[in-house]
Scaffold this active site. Structure first.
Site, mmCIF file in Angstrom:
data_model
loop_
_atom_site.group_PDB
_atom_site.id
_atom_site.type_symbol
_atom_site.label_atom_id
_atom_site.label_comp_id
_atom_site.label_asym_id
_atom_site.label_seq_id
_atom_site.Cartn_x
_atom_site.Cartn_y
_atom_site.Cartn_z
ATOM 1 N N ASP A 243 0.864 -1.181 0.000
ATOM 2 C CA ASP A 243 0.000 0.000 0.000
ATOM 3 C C ASP A 243 0.902 1.233 0.000
ATOM 4 O O ASP A 243 1.822 1.324 0.814
ATOM 5 C CB ASP A 243 -0.894 -0.023 1.248
ATOM 6 C CG ASP A 243 -2.008 0.999 1.205
ATOM 7 O OD1 ASP A 243 -1.752 2.146 0.779
ATOM 8 O OD2 ASP A 243 -3.119 0.662 1.623
ATOM 9 N N ILE A 244 0.666 2.177 -0.908
ATOM 10 C CA ILE A 244 1.523 3.365 -0.975
ATOM 11 C C ILE A 244 1.183 4.407 0.088
ATOM 12 O O ILE A 244 1.909 5.373 0.272
ATOM 13 C CB ILE A 244 1.527 4.014 -2.380
ATOM 14 C CG1 ILE A 244 0.125 4.452 -2.787
ATOM 15 C CG2 ILE A 244 2.150 3.078 -3.402
ATOM 16 C CD1 ILE A 244 0.092 5.354 -4.003
ATOM 17 N N HIS B 43 -10.574 -6.407 -2.025
ATOM 18 C CA HIS B 43 -9.185 -6.484 -1.584
ATOM 19 C C HIS B 43 -9.088 -6.778 -0.099
ATOM 20 O O HIS B 43 -9.988 -6.465 0.670
ATOM 21 C CB HIS B 43 -8.408 -5.215 -1.933
ATOM 22 C CG HIS B 43 -8.964 -3.939 -1.383
ATOM 23 N ND1 HIS B 43 -10.090 -3.334 -1.897
ATOM 24 C CD2 HIS B 43 -8.551 -3.146 -0.371
ATOM 25 C CE1 HIS B 43 -10.335 -2.213 -1.233
ATOM 26 N NE2 HIS B 43 -9.418 -2.086 -0.280
ATOM 27 N N HIS C 239 -6.486 -6.331 3.269
ATOM 28 C CA HIS C 239 -5.345 -5.621 3.843
ATOM 29 C C HIS C 239 -4.621 -6.594 4.761
ATOM 30 O O HIS C 239 -5.238 -7.180 5.660
ATOM 31 C CB HIS C 239 -5.808 -4.433 4.692
ATOM 32 C CG HIS C 239 -6.494 -3.352 3.930
ATOM 33 N ND1 HIS C 239 -5.836 -2.238 3.455
ATOM 34 C CD2 HIS C 239 -7.792 -3.209 3.565
ATOM 35 C CE1 HIS C 239 -6.700 -1.449 2.837
ATOM 36 N NE2 HIS C 239 -7.893 -2.015 2.893
#
Length: 131
Positions: free
Chosen positions: A28-29, A92, A94
């Site tokens: 994750d950016i 998605h 995490h």
């Protein structure tokens, strides 16, 4: 086409962690914690529980070695799994290396890491996955 589909297609660069025919994992950016990984199916489905049963079960199997690599390399007590899905309309997971409950607080500020640090984290995790 979602931003995640563009990442899978290589139209947007990412810090890839793992990939197979069905799934793609990347850093994750805007991470909550160092080593925050997103795991996405290559099929574009909005909600994780709208995935067909095969994809739903396989995504966890795909994520498992990544979670183990995070626990091994990110100096954490465990790897948390979160399914929120409000940010991008593409299912998605995490994966979050955590040491306390607040490490999973999505309302707090995100980290801003230098590209060199992101690359270092990426290499650390991918090396752990190789064995």
């Amino acid at each position: 086409m979602t931003i995640f589909s563009k990442i899978i297609a290589g139209e947007i660069p990412s810090y890839k962690i793992a990939e197979d025919d069905y799934f793609f994992a990347f850093l994750d950016i805007a991470p909550l914690v160092k080593g925050h990984v997103l795991v996405i199916p290559k099929v574009e489905v909005d909600k994780v529980f709208d995935l067909d049963d095969t994809y739903l079960s396989r995504i966890l199997i795909f994520a498992k070695p990544i979670a183990k690599a995070l626990e091994k390399t990110m100096h954490c007590k465990r790897c948390a799994l979160s399914v929120v899905g409000l940010e991008v309309p593409h299912a998605h997971l995490h994966l979050l290396p955590i040491n306390e409950m607040d490490d999973t607080n999505f309302t707090r500020g995100k980290l801003q890491l230098a590209e060199s640090e992101m690359q270092e984290i990426q290499k650390t995790i991918t090396d752990a996955l190789k064995g």
